[in-house]
Motif scaffolding. Sequence first.
Motif, PDB file in Angstrom:
ATOM      1  N   PRO A  29      39.649  48.245  41.940  1.00  0.00           N
ATOM      2  CA  PRO A  29      40.702  47.503  41.194  1.00  0.00           C
ATOM      3  C   PRO A  29      42.212  47.886  41.923  1.00  0.00           C
ATOM      4  O   PRO A  29      43.191  47.088  41.578  1.00  0.00           O
ATOM      5  CB  PRO A  29      40.878  48.369  39.756  1.00  0.00           C
ATOM      6  CG  PRO A  29      39.987  49.267  39.840  1.00  0.00           C
ATOM      7  CD  PRO A  29      39.103  49.105  41.083  1.00  0.00           C
ATOM      8  N   LYS A  30      41.947  48.774  42.801  1.00  0.00           N
ATOM      9  CA  LYS A  30      43.274  49.048  43.787  1.00  0.00           C
ATOM     10  C   LYS A  30      43.188  47.817  44.805  1.00  0.00           C
ATOM     11  O   LYS A  30      44.303  47.882  45.602  1.00  0.00           O
ATOM     12  CB  LYS A  30      43.262  50.547  44.158  1.00  0.00           C
ATOM     13  CG  LYS A  30      43.244  51.369  43.171  1.00  0.00           C
ATOM     14  CD  LYS A  30      43.398  52.849  43.995  1.00  0.00           C
ATOM     15  CE  LYS A  30      41.633  53.241  44.223  1.00  0.00           C
ATOM     16  NZ  LYS A  30      41.752  54.428  44.691  1.00  0.00           N
ATOM     17  N   GLY A  31      42.136  47.261  45.067  1.00  0.00           N
ATOM     18  CA  GLY A  31      42.261  46.086  46.243  1.00  0.00           C
ATOM     19  C   GLY A  31      41.864  46.849  47.278  1.00  0.00           C
ATOM     20  O   GLY A  31      41.172  47.886  47.620  1.00  0.00           O
TER      21      GLY A  31
END
Length: 142
Positions: free
Chosen positions: A71-73
């Motif tokens: 989700p942090k990329g």
Amino acid sequence: MTTVQVREVVEQLVAAGQWKPGGPEVLVVLDAGYDAPRIAHLLSDLPVEILGRLRSDRVMRRPAPPQVYDPKGGRPPKHGGEFVFGDRVTWGTQQAVTATDTRLYGKATAQAWDRLHPRLTRRVAWLNHDGPLPIASCRCHW
């Protein structure tokens, strides 16, 4: 210079009918002073298999781990963990192993790890390479 010479020899073998499509690849054996991954890349259009001795201080990389959503990329990794020739702790489980007794040296054991690759950098042989550096898959035998 080495790739030019090998290319000429292989092209002469093909022209003389000594190699034909579907036949086994021409085995090119290199000592540790040659950059086997670079030579393999430069000769990838020829029917050759490159076998090169690597220095004992060489470090290889494992394949990239499966991509997992973060989700942090961020960019997914291109390389997995290190395989350090001089550090058995990094070797993990080999894909193949064979042993034979020799008359002069006792038992000789060969281990093999598949899909290891050198982590290339834009130095020396790869300095002027256009585009992203390739990931050359190798089979390492010890």
